[in-house]
Enzyme design. Structure first.
Site, short mmCIF file in Angstrom:
data_model
loop_
_atom_site.label_atom_id
_atom_site.label_comp_id
_atom_site.label_asym_id
_atom_site.label_seq_id
_atom_site.Cartn_x
_atom_site.Cartn_y
_atom_site.Cartn_z
N CYS A 11 0.83 -1.21 0.00
CA CYS A 11 0.00 0.00 0.00
C CYS A 11 0.86 1.26 0.00
O CYS A 11 1.39 1.65 1.04
CB CYS A 11 -0.93 -0.02 1.21
SG CYS A 11 -1.94 1.46 1.34
N CYS B 43 -0.37 4.09 2.22
CA CYS B 43 -0.11 3.89 3.65
C CYS B 43 1.36 4.13 3.99
O CYS B 43 1.68 4.75 4.99
CB CYS B 43 -0.42 2.46 4.08
SG CYS B 43 -1.87 1.74 3.35
N ASP B 44 2.25 3.61 3.18
CA ASP B 44 3.64 3.50 3.60
C ASP B 44 4.64 4.32 2.80
O ASP B 44 5.82 4.38 3.16
CB ASP B 44 4.07 2.02 3.55
CG ASP B 44 3.21 1.16 4.48
OD1 ASP B 44 2.82 1.67 5.53
OD2 ASP B 44 2.94 0.00 4.14
#
Ligand code: NAP
Length: 307
Positions: free
Chosen positions: A131, A134-135
């Site tokens: 992701c 997200c990261d």
């Protein structure tokens, strides 16, 4: 007889549980084979509103569960292995026990597809991610690699150029599955470098507990070589967890639930929430919102039926 059974315990399932519990419907939540869903696989979550300093994914989803339990939601470990949605009450088999429910909320999510290498699995959350949203932020000025040749890989690669020093897309063929427009957009980006006809064969360094590089293998002549990498993003698709509902509710060609407006599915009394229907946004906050919508619709459905 249950008023409502919720399948899945990620953001969507837990939020549906919180709302239906507060509506006094005493929901039963089936945790599924990945309790906590995708959040339980992430580290720091910095884009969930209300946490200015961020919160760890597993902690966030555990808090959601505790909040739902506080209002009477009941959780059972295990997976739904069979359902009969052809008549009401619906029949749902959880491991080896059948339960009956007046309404069903499907929040079973979609699982990221992984390469399946043991080294990749050991380094998830330590440089390996599925992701970018997200990261990506953790890889400022770092060397990033994205695996995949579809729209997701293009989208993630473009997004990651905001952070990384350089983003290398690795794809197993010469031809791309991605749409022309996405591919062109990625090709125009000077920070993206391309390696085609190659697969990631091994991720380093399991002993150090952090990603330091990969071994690539040519799909044309079998040649192997190594590349230094700090962040490895696997973008080879998602698989919605709907196998058990096949033939019972309408699914699209990829297995995602077809929405009939709001949280409704093709079967009255069965509602969808989160990534099991959503292939576009896939965020914790959108999944939580979808769980809320499904709960409100389930509540109104049951009320209209006189329960
Ligand atoms: P996808 O279209 O199925 O593409 C998956 C890619 O991963 C393919 O290039 C495939 O290679 C590769 N792949 C699969 N398994 C692999 C493996 N084991 N090792 C190496 N490579 C592997 O999946 P997606 O990109 O997630 O897209 C899913 C759907 O969502 C599509 O309909 C897409 O258009 C849509 N989507 C749209 C957007 C957008 O428009 N903004 C963004 C994201 C997704 P092969 O090509 O060789 O099979």
């Amino acid at each position: 007889m249950r008023n409502v059974i919720i399948v899945g315990s990620g953001c969507a399932g837990n939020t549906a549980a919180l709302y239906t519990a507060r509506a006094n419907l005493k929901p039963l939540v089936v945790t599924g084979h990945e309790p906590g869903g995708q959040l339980s696989l992430t580290t720091l979550v910095e884009n969930y509103p209300g946490f200015p300093d961020g919160i760890n994914g597993p902690e966030l989803v555990e808090n959601m569960r505790r909040q739902a339990e506080k209002f009477g939601a009941e959780y059972v470990n295990g997976s739904v292995v069979e359902v009969d949605l052809s008549r009401r009450p619906f029949r749902i088999k959880i491991e080896d026990a059948w339960e009956e429910a007046r309404a069903l909320i499907i929040a079973s999510g979609a699982s990221a597809r992984w390469l399946g290498l043991p080294s990749e699995q050991k380094l998830i959350g330590r440089g390996v991610s599925s992701c970018a949203t997200c990261d990506g932020f953790f890889f400022r000025d770092k060397e990033i690699m994205v695996v995949g040749g579809g729209d997701s890989a293009m989208e993630e690669a473009i997004f990651l150029t905001r952070f990384g020093r350089r983003v290398t897309v690795v794809h197993r063929r010469d031809e791309f599955r991605a749409s022309k427009i996405m591919l062109e957009r990625a090709r125009k980006n000077p920070k993206i470098r391309w390696i085609t006809s190659a697969v990631v064969d091994e991720v380093f360094d399991v002993d150090k507990g952090v990603v330091t590089g990969v071994r690539l293998k040519s799909t044309k002549n079998g040649a192997v070589w190594e590349e230094p990498v700090d962040g490895l993003f696997i973008a080879i698709g998602h698989v919605p967890n709907t196998k058990v509902f096949q033939g019972q509710i309408e699914l699209d060609a990829d297995g995602y639930i077809v929405s009939k407006g709001g949280a409704r599915t093709s079967v009255p009394g069965v509602f969808h929430a989160g990534d099991v229907q959503d292939r576009v946004y896939r965020q914790a906050v959108t999944a939580a919102a979808a769980g809320c919508m499904a709960a409100i619709e389930a509540e109104r459905f049951l009320e209209a039926e006189g329960h």
